[in-house]
Design an enzyme around this catalytic site. Structure first.
Site, mmCIF file in Angstrom:
data_model
loop_
_atom_site.group_PDB
_atom_site.id
_atom_site.type_symbol
_atom_site.label_atom_id
_atom_site.label_comp_id
_atom_site.label_asym_id
_atom_site.label_seq_id
_atom_site.Cartn_x
_atom_site.Cartn_y
_atom_site.Cartn_z
ATOM 1 N N ASP A 151 0.861 -1.187 0.000
ATOM 2 C CA ASP A 151 0.000 0.000 0.000
ATOM 3 C C ASP A 151 0.906 1.250 0.000
ATOM 4 O O ASP A 151 2.132 1.136 0.187
ATOM 5 C CB ASP A 151 -0.882 -0.082 1.265
ATOM 6 C CG ASP A 151 -2.001 0.931 1.289
ATOM 7 O OD1 ASP A 151 -2.392 1.414 0.226
ATOM 8 O OD2 ASP A 151 -2.495 1.226 2.410
ATOM 9 N N GLY A 194 -8.000 7.595 8.095
ATOM 10 C CA GLY A 194 -7.960 7.714 9.553
ATOM 11 C C GLY A 194 -6.626 8.326 9.964
ATOM 12 O O GLY A 194 -5.600 8.108 9.307
ATOM 13 N N HIS A 216 -9.926 4.438 -0.673
ATOM 14 C CA HIS A 216 -9.105 4.496 0.543
ATOM 15 C C HIS A 216 -9.948 5.113 1.659
ATOM 16 O O HIS A 216 -10.975 5.730 1.409
ATOM 17 C CB HIS A 216 -7.854 5.340 0.292
ATOM 18 C CG HIS A 216 -6.783 4.591 -0.446
ATOM 19 N ND1 HIS A 216 -5.556 4.316 0.101
ATOM 20 C CD2 HIS A 216 -6.782 4.023 -1.673
ATOM 21 C CE1 HIS A 216 -4.830 3.626 -0.766
ATOM 22 N NE2 HIS A 216 -5.558 3.439 -1.857
ATOM 23 N N GLY A 217 -9.457 4.946 2.891
ATOM 24 C CA GLY A 217 -10.188 5.521 4.018
ATOM 25 C C GLY A 217 -11.501 4.800 4.268
ATOM 26 O O GLY A 217 -12.526 5.414 4.583
ATOM 27 N N ASN A 277 -9.977 -0.074 1.047
ATOM 28 C CA ASN A 277 -8.901 -0.192 2.044
ATOM 29 C C ASN A 277 -9.406 0.077 3.454
ATOM 30 O O ASN A 277 -10.061 1.097 3.686
ATOM 31 C CB ASN A 277 -7.801 0.831 1.741
ATOM 32 C CG ASN A 277 -6.954 0.448 0.552
ATOM 33 O OD1 ASN A 277 -7.318 -0.420 -0.224
ATOM 34 N ND2 ASN A 277 -5.819 1.107 0.406
ATOM 35 N N THR A 328 -7.956 1.718 10.059
ATOM 36 C CA THR A 328 -8.315 2.184 11.407
ATOM 37 C C THR A 328 -9.289 1.232 12.113
ATOM 38 O O THR A 328 -9.153 0.980 13.313
ATOM 39 C CB THR A 328 -8.934 3.600 11.316
ATOM 40 O OG1 THR A 328 -8.033 4.432 10.563
ATOM 41 C CG2 THR A 328 -9.146 4.218 12.680
HETATM 42 P P1 13P Z 1 -8.835 3.857 7.104
HETATM 43 O O1 13P Z 1 -7.777 3.959 8.149
HETATM 44 O O2 13P Z 1 -9.788 4.960 7.116
HETATM 45 O O3 13P Z 1 -9.524 2.536 7.185
HETATM 46 O O4 13P Z 1 -8.099 3.916 5.689
HETATM 47 C C1 13P Z 1 -7.203 2.906 5.310
HETATM 48 C C2 13P Z 1 -6.505 3.165 4.025
HETATM 49 O O5 13P Z 1 -7.026 3.800 3.142
HETATM 50 C C3 13P Z 1 -5.165 2.597 3.858
HETATM 51 O O6 13P Z 1 -4.617 2.843 2.606
#
Ligand code: 13P
Length: 304
Positions: free
Chosen positions: A84, A198, A233-234, A255, A258
């Site tokens: 990643d 996160g 992502h996120g 992805n 957090t």
């Molecule tokens: P989060 O921490 O919001 O789950 O996002 C993870 C991420 O996008 C890692 O590339």
């Protein structure tokens, strides 16, 4: 039965079937075994991922330590190994030797890699991504890149979310995305459509993540422009109904970091075993009831 095809093919199948493959970040090596076990127990398919910041700011060890643990616990029906975020400029504004890191990971057998040139001007992001796509090609590995600003990893207070969402500031531009895809040869594109990462700075990593939203109209415009599997992502903290609707609008990989890291960190000092079980149960719940991808290993193993 094993899935004998590449990461690129598996994500493409998910994209064509309107589902998504979750990718789980591993900032602490003991988290990997319960992730794989949860994927196996739900007969689902996912990516085991490590980002550069997880070995510089957490305890993942490095790409080699992650690959070694992966060899120990992985299951080819249920998992692939993904590198990643390797940023060209990192969350602290420093230049990174991304070519060295990514080529080492390719040598180690990573199935897919992400080069993150999103803090660069468009031309430079295109050049860096094209370079990585050329490197990965000879290893048969897939390449992900990012266009637009998925904020959250930077230190300091984040910009007010509602303002960000209302202004569409940093959102991936569909016309730029069309050009980016044509000129780089990238396999998957990470997009900014209201999603944020996160927090990972020491001061904020334990705080509850904001509830982000997604602009699905904007996502559809990017899908039209690119014709490629898109990456969200996120993934933590977005209402699950919105995340599921994003699958039909082009997202084929989501992805998650957090959501599994925080329960692990909350318990690991008192009971490492309970911490791992918290990772396991969080993933089972996510796969089964939020992403609704239970059984995806069977679905993705089938050629249509
Ligand atoms: P989060 O921490 O919001 O789950 O996002 C993870 C991420 O996008 C890692 O590339």
């Amino acid at each position: 039965m094993q899935i004998a095809c590449s990461a690129a093919e598996l994500i493409r199948r998910a994209w064509e079937r309107g589902i998504a493959v979750p990718g789980f970040n591993i900032p602490y090596l003991p988290m990997m075994e319960p992730v794989v076990r949860a994927l196996r127990d739900t007969d689902s398919f996912g990516l085991i991922m490590v980002a550069r910041l997880e070995w510089t700011k957490f305890q993942a060890g490095g790409p080699e330590a992650v690959a070694e643990e992966y060899r120990r616990v992985s299951d080819p029906r249920h998992t692939r190994l993904h590198l990643d975020h390797v940023p060209v400029i990192d969350e602290d504004g420093r230049r990174v030797d991304y070519v060295r890191i990514i080529s080492a990971a390719l040598e180690l057998g990573y199935d897919s890699v992400m080069v993150d040139g999103s803090r660069l001007p468009l031309e430079e992001n295109i050049a860096a991504t094209r370079r990585v796509a050329e490197m990965a090609g000879s290893f048969g590995a897939a390449v992900e890149a990012e266009l637009g600003a998925v904020l959250g990893h930077e230190a300091g207070p984040p910009p007010p979310y509602e303002e960000l969402f209302a202004s569409r500031r940093g959102f991936t531009d569909p016309a730029e995305a069309r050009r980016f895809v044509a000129e780089t040869g990238v396999d998957w594109l990470s997009v900014a459509i209201g999603n944020v990462h996160g927090a990972i700075s020491a001061a904020r990593r334990g705080t509850q993540k904001i509830r982000a939203r997604l602009d699905l109209e904007h996502l559809r415009a990017i899908r039209e422009a690119t014709g490629l599997p898109l990456v969200l992502h996120g993934g933590t903290g977005i209402p699950s109904e919105l995340v599921r609707r994003s699958f039909a609008a082009g997202i084929a990989k989501v992805n998650v970091a957090t959501a599994i890291r925080q329960p692990y960190e909350a318990l690991v000092e008192s009971s490492p075993q309970a911490a791992c079980e918290a990772v396991y149960s969080t993933i089972v719940e996510l796969v089964r009831n939020e992403l609704c991808v239970e059984g995806s290993a069977r679905l993705l193993a089938e050629r249509r």
